[in-house]
Design an enzyme around this catalytic site. Structure first.
Site, short mmCIF file in Angstrom:
data_model
loop_
_atom_site.label_atom_id
_atom_site.label_comp_id
_atom_site.label_asym_id
_atom_site.label_seq_id
_atom_site.Cartn_x
_atom_site.Cartn_y
_atom_site.Cartn_z
N LYS A 44 -5.46 -5.04 0.51
CA LYS A 44 -5.37 -5.49 1.91
C LYS A 44 -6.58 -6.40 2.15
O LYS A 44 -7.41 -6.17 3.04
CB LYS A 44 -5.36 -4.25 2.83
CG LYS A 44 -5.02 -4.52 4.27
CD LYS A 44 -3.60 -4.96 4.52
CE LYS A 44 -3.39 -5.27 5.98
NZ LYS A 44 -2.12 -5.98 6.24
N ASP B 251 1.26 -4.26 2.73
CA ASP B 251 2.42 -4.24 3.64
C ASP B 251 3.55 -5.10 3.07
O ASP B 251 4.73 -4.73 3.11
CB ASP B 251 2.04 -4.68 5.06
CG ASP B 251 1.07 -5.86 5.10
OD1 ASP B 251 0.47 -6.19 4.05
OD2 ASP B 251 0.93 -6.49 6.16
N TYR C 1 -9.67 8.99 -0.31
CA TYR C 1 -9.45 10.43 -0.47
C TYR C 1 -10.72 11.15 -0.93
O TYR C 1 -10.82 12.37 -0.87
CB TYR C 1 -8.31 10.72 -1.47
CG TYR C 1 -6.94 10.27 -0.99
CD1 TYR C 1 -6.74 9.84 0.30
CD2 TYR C 1 -5.85 10.28 -1.85
CE1 TYR C 1 -5.49 9.42 0.74
CE2 TYR C 1 -4.59 9.87 -1.42
CZ TYR C 1 -4.43 9.44 -0.13
OH TYR C 1 -3.19 9.03 0.30
N ASP D 129 5.60 6.72 -4.05
CA ASP D 129 6.68 7.53 -3.46
C ASP D 129 7.84 6.64 -3.05
O ASP D 129 9.01 6.98 -3.24
CB ASP D 129 6.18 8.31 -2.23
CG ASP D 129 5.74 9.71 -2.60
OD1 ASP D 129 5.47 9.95 -3.79
OD2 ASP D 129 5.67 10.56 -1.69
N ASP E 63 -0.52 6.04 -3.59
CA ASP E 63 0.13 7.28 -3.16
C ASP E 63 1.42 6.92 -2.41
O ASP E 63 2.51 7.46 -2.69
CB ASP E 63 -0.85 8.03 -2.24
CG ASP E 63 -0.38 9.43 -1.90
OD1 ASP E 63 0.66 9.85 -2.43
OD2 ASP E 63 -1.06 10.10 -1.10
#
Ligand code: NAD
Length: 363
Positions: A192, A224, A143, A252, A248
């Site tokens: 990852k 994942d 970001y 959620d 992020d």
């Protein structure tokens, strides 16, 4: 008597209503636990645009930096949707996080027993309780990395860059290990590393850091797999630490498991323990001014403030216990079920205040 200086960023929409109730609860708790609180109001978001032309006036930054902690309601609403991107209320939110150096975002995903039916997961999957703390890096990674849009072989192309250095990883890692030490001493680091160099550095750094925390059991999951495990068996998690973008998404997902957006608190911390505390929901313009917003996420944000910035853990416990207790009988419309009493925003604040004293009496 100890006094704490708190800056209030009431913001827009339901922000002023829910912050009002959280202040009421904090005052009641202060009275019971023998400290005082001094409040300073500052403008952020749409209300700041209306008053000053910008979503984050310098005066707001100065007030926040001079305080012990910051409580935010929410910002934004249709009134300011036509503002240019860098002058939208949400730009003020990103700006204040940067200005205060808030690099660590803590998001608990908790299911209170009386609200178990609100979860989209089956109760046998959730078990007796779910209590996960997600620690997300907030000021680095993709970001904030190098980005660009350009032309390639006659078509438009774009790229963003995920980059972390060892210091950034260590800094968020320490927050997570310290958090694990205060909880069940179990930490899951999510990356990852099978694909990304930045993730391999992340994992290597977490492994090195874990030697300083021999009591904490550290394990690693690919993002994942973690997304899958959160809905398959959320009980396996205690503290999760991850990068900005993975955090992020996973936070959620985890918050949806708890089923109710009006219940979830969050904290963002900098290296000197100055924190900004806020509910995870937005300004809910559709119900603003109706007096029906659920103030519990903001009240639980105050509990986090007491625990993580002000070192008042007993006061934090009292608020969390009062909320757990009040939910057995009393609900705002968003979490109402038959057999409970439907109350307004103010009545919910009053009900929590009334229970603070009682809950303390339970010890
Ligand atoms: P939202 O979270 O404001 O609302 C989503 C839905 O949840 C709405 O139906 C709303 O009524 C309900 N809801 C939210 N909080 C509630 C509460 N405490 N009690 C009862 N019901 C509640 O999300 P949105 O509608 O996508 O966004 C509205 C505005 O908020 C937008 O301008 C958005 O940019 C902004 N926003 C701000 C923040 C923030 O300040 N941190 C976060 C998210 C969205």
């Amino acid at each position: 008597m100890k006094n704490y200086n708190i800056t209030l960023l009431r913001g827009d929409g339901i922000g002023p209503e829910i912050v009002g109730e959280a202040v009421k609860v904090l005052d009641k708790t202060a009275e019971k636990f023998g400290f005082t609180v001094t409040y300073t109001d500052a403008l952020l978001g749409g209300c700041a645009i209306d008053a000053t032309g910008v979503p984050l006036p310098q005066e707001t930054i100065d007030k926040c930096l001079a305080s012990d902690s910051v409580l935010l309601g929410a910002v934004g609403g249709p009134k300011w949707d036509t503002q240019p991107g860098n002058n939208r209320p949400e730009a003020g939110l990103l700006g204040i996080r940067g200005a205060l150096g808030l690099f660590a975002n803590l998001r608990p995903a908790v299911i209170f027993e009386p609200l178990r039916d609100a979860s989209p997961l089956r109760s046998d999957i959730i078990g007796d309780a779910m209590d996960i703390m997600i620690v997300r890096e907030l000021t680095g990674g993709i970001y904030f990395g190098k980005r660009g849009t350009f032309e390639e072989d006659g078509v438009k192309a774009a790229y963003d860059t995920e980059k972390y250095n060892v210091n950034e990883i260590e800094r968020i890692g320490r927050v997570a290990f310290d958090m694990a030490m205060k909880r069940n001493k179990k930490l899951t680091s999510v990356d990852k590393a099978n694909v990304l160099d930045s993730s391999r550095l992340w994992r290597e750094t977490m492994n090195r850091l874990s030697k300083e925390y021999p009591e904490v059991e550290l394990n690693h999951l690919y993002v994942d797999n973690c997304a899958m495990q959160l809905v398959r068996n959320p009980k396996q998690f205690d503290v999760i630490v991850t990068s900005n973008i993975f955090g992020d998404i996973l936070s959620d997902e985890a918050s949806m498991i708890s089923g109710s957006i009006g219940m979830l608190a969050s904290a963002s911390l900098n290296s000197s323990k100055l924190g900004m505390y806020e509910p995870i929901h937005g300004s809910a313009p559709d119900i603003a001014g109706l007096g029906i917003a659920n103030p519990l996420a903001t009240i639980l944000s105050v509990a986090m403030m007491l625990r993580y910035s002000l070192d008042e853990p007993a006061a934090a416990d009292a608020i969390e216990n009062a909320v757990a207790e009040v939910l057995k009988t009393t609900r705002t419309p968003d979490i109402y079920t038959e057999g409970t009493k439907k109350v307004s925003t103010v009545e919910m604040g009053d009900a929590v205040c009334a229970l603070i004293k009682k809950v303390i009496a339970y010890g």
